[in-house]
Design a protein around this motif. Structure first.
Motif, PDB file in Angstrom:
ATOM      1  N   ASN A  35       0.593  -1.114   0.041  1.00 50.93           N
ATOM      2  CA  ASN A  35       0.046  -0.147  -0.136  1.00 50.93           C
ATOM      3  C   ASN A  35       1.070   1.303   0.047  1.00 50.93           C
ATOM      4  O   ASN A  35       1.820   1.433   0.959  1.00 50.93           O
ATOM      5  N   PRO A  36       0.931   2.225  -1.033  1.00 51.03           N
ATOM      6  CA  PRO A  36       1.677   3.074  -1.105  1.00 51.03           C
ATOM      7  C   PRO A  36       1.203   4.527  -0.290  1.00 51.03           C
ATOM      8  O   PRO A  36       1.818   5.430  -0.057  1.00 51.03           O
ATOM      9  N   PHE A  37       0.029   4.238   0.311  1.00 49.69           N
ATOM     10  CA  PHE A  37      -0.519   5.246   1.063  1.00 49.69           C
ATOM     11  C   PHE A  37      -0.247   5.175   2.457  1.00 49.69           C
ATOM     12  O   PHE A  37      -1.025   4.527   3.500  1.00 49.69           O
ATOM     13  N   VAL A  38       0.841   5.900   2.944  1.00 56.33           N
ATOM     14  CA  VAL A  38       1.140   5.726   4.545  1.00 56.33           C
ATOM     15  C   VAL A  38       0.406   6.154   5.461  1.00 56.33           C
ATOM     16  O   VAL A  38       0.325   5.790   6.417  1.00 56.33           O
ATOM     17  N   GLU A  39      -0.553   7.225   5.078  1.00 53.15           N
ATOM     18  CA  GLU A  39      -1.587   7.821   5.801  1.00 53.15           C
ATOM     19  C   GLU A  39      -2.794   6.924   6.251  1.00 53.15           C
ATOM     20  O   GLU A  39      -3.314   6.527   7.221  1.00 53.15           O
ATOM     21  N   ASN A  40      -3.000   5.974   5.228  1.00 50.36           N
ATOM     22  CA  ASN A  40      -3.863   4.780   5.325  1.00 50.36           C
ATOM     23  C   ASN A  40      -3.395   3.651   6.415  1.00 50.36           C
ATOM     24  O   ASN A  40      -4.211   3.400   7.347  1.00 50.36           O
ATOM     25  N   MET A  41      -2.022   3.192   6.092  1.00 53.53           N
ATOM     26  CA  MET A  41      -1.458   2.385   7.227  1.00 53.53           C
ATOM     27  C   MET A  41      -1.194   3.002   8.559  1.00 53.53           C
ATOM     28  O   MET A  41      -1.739   2.201   9.542  1.00 53.53           O
ATOM     29  N   ALA A  42      -1.038   4.412   8.669  1.00 56.28           N
ATOM     30  CA  ALA A  42      -1.084   4.963  10.010  1.00 56.28           C
ATOM     31  C   ALA A  42      -2.310   4.925  10.702  1.00 56.28           C
ATOM     32  O   ALA A  42      -2.680   4.511  11.910  1.00 56.28           O
ATOM     33  N   TYR A  43      -3.275   5.304  10.003  1.00 54.74           N
ATOM     34  CA  TYR A  43      -4.908   5.146  10.166  1.00 54.74           C
ATOM     35  C   TYR A  43      -5.238   3.814  10.877  1.00 54.74           C
ATOM     36  O   TYR A  43      -5.876   3.719  11.723  1.00 54.74           O
TER      37      TYR A  43
END
Length: 341
Positions: A35-43
């Motif tokens: 997943n390239p969206f680090v914001e998603n993984m932090a969420y």
């Protein structure tokens, strides 16, 4: 201090991260996920529908997740060997992707010296050794670079099977597991796509049925995984599984017949003695349900309320948090092989 890199930030990867923040001998320095969206993984780390909100602070940097003020590098490479582990100073990778190709890719990393060791969170034919802590970890040597922690079911049932076979010699038996749904299952009916081999569809069509509201019968690799750990029981046990509509905590129903048959009282004393010596398995005597075992660190809990013998038939009921307890063993294995020079 062993510097840890996580490959795969799904259920096990995020559970490992929650546990890692509580220890002092292992340091998480890098995460890699498709997943390239680090914001998603932090969420997803901050808010968890199973274990609740993260007890601490989670922030996002340009290419990092800030966990309690500590920066952990974040990358999004599909292939494990392409991620910059060496640049991040990673000593040991935990491959929690569940993807077979990443196990073979990890070999390139260890042979080139980019990382020292790799722990894999599923059973695999491509590893140097498959280990259940407390059962066969004494076989590890410095030459073992890529080691599997087997699967959650094997970590739970291998202990009691090892004990019983060593004392009484298992003649035959069966293992039935009740396992919570997994992320590759469907909410509504459809084909079931393999996670370990992306693009492949399971031929057991029932596994593609709605995971919510259905108890789904399926084959299980629990016994075949244990046979790698305990080759002496190969061909002696039948296995079967249900996928159940719960989010976490599994149970195993084990029935065994042995060559040497103890009395029910002797069998109970035998279990009590082994439990007293085991750091990985404990007993429960209360009347509990699956939710009561959430965040349980043991590999397995023997439910003594339903465990016993009748006419030579041994019956054992085990409970285990298939995410939290299993992740604790992954980190134990990381400590073990990380300390082997």
């Amino acid at each position: 201090m062993i510097r840890i890199g996580l490959n795969g930030f799904g259920r096990i990867g995020r559970t490992l991260t929650r546990i890692l923040r509580q220890v002092n001998d292992l340091e998480l320095v890098m995460i890699n996920d498709v997943n390239p969206f680090v914001e998603n993984m932090a969420y997803l780390l901050r808010y968890d529908s199973t274990y609740g909100k993260f007890d601490g602070t989670i922030d996002v940097g340009p290419s990092s997740i800030e966990i309690n003020g500590k920066s952990v590098a974040y990358n999004a490479e599909a292939c494990i060997e392409k991620a910059p582990w060496a640049e991040a100073g990673v000593d040991l990778i935990i491959d929690a992707s569940g993807v077979t190709r990443n196990v073979t890719g990890a070999r390139e990393l260890t042979e080139s010296g980019k990382v020292k060791k790799v722990v894999v969170t599923h059973s695999s034919e491509y590893v140097d050794k498959e280990i259940v802590m407390g059962v066969n970890d004494s076989t590890l040597t410095p030459a073992d670079k890529i080691v599997s922690n087997s699967i959650c079911d094997a970590n739970a049932i291998a202990h009691v099977l090892h004990w019983i076979d060593g004392q009484y010699t298992i003649r035959s038996g069966s293992v039935t597991t009740l396992h919570p749904w997994l992320s590759y299952q469907n909410i509504t009916d459809g084909p079931s796509i393999s996670q370990s081999n992306p693009g492949c569809v399971w031929k057991d069509f029932a596994l593609g049925r709605a995971s919510v509201g259905c108890v789904i019968p399926k084959n299980t690799t629990a016994v075949t995984a244990v046979e790698k750990i305990l080759p002496g029981i190969k061909g002696k046990l039948h296995s079967f599984s249900y996928r159940i509509p719960t989010d976490v905590v599994a149970s195993s129903d084990i029935v065994i017949w042995t060559q040497d048959v103890p009395s029910p009282e002797e069998f109970r004393r035998f279990l009590d003695e082994r439990l007293a010596r085991s750091p990985y398995v404990r007993a429960n005597t209360e009347s509990l349900v699956s939710q009561d075992y959430e965040r349980e660190e043991a590999s397995a809990i023997i439910d003594m309320q339903w465990t016993g013998m009748v006419n030579g038939t041994m019956k054992l009921i085990l409970w285990y948090d298939n995410e939290w307890g299993y992740s604790c063993r992954v980190l134990d294995l990381a400590r073990r092989i990380g300390g082997l020079q």
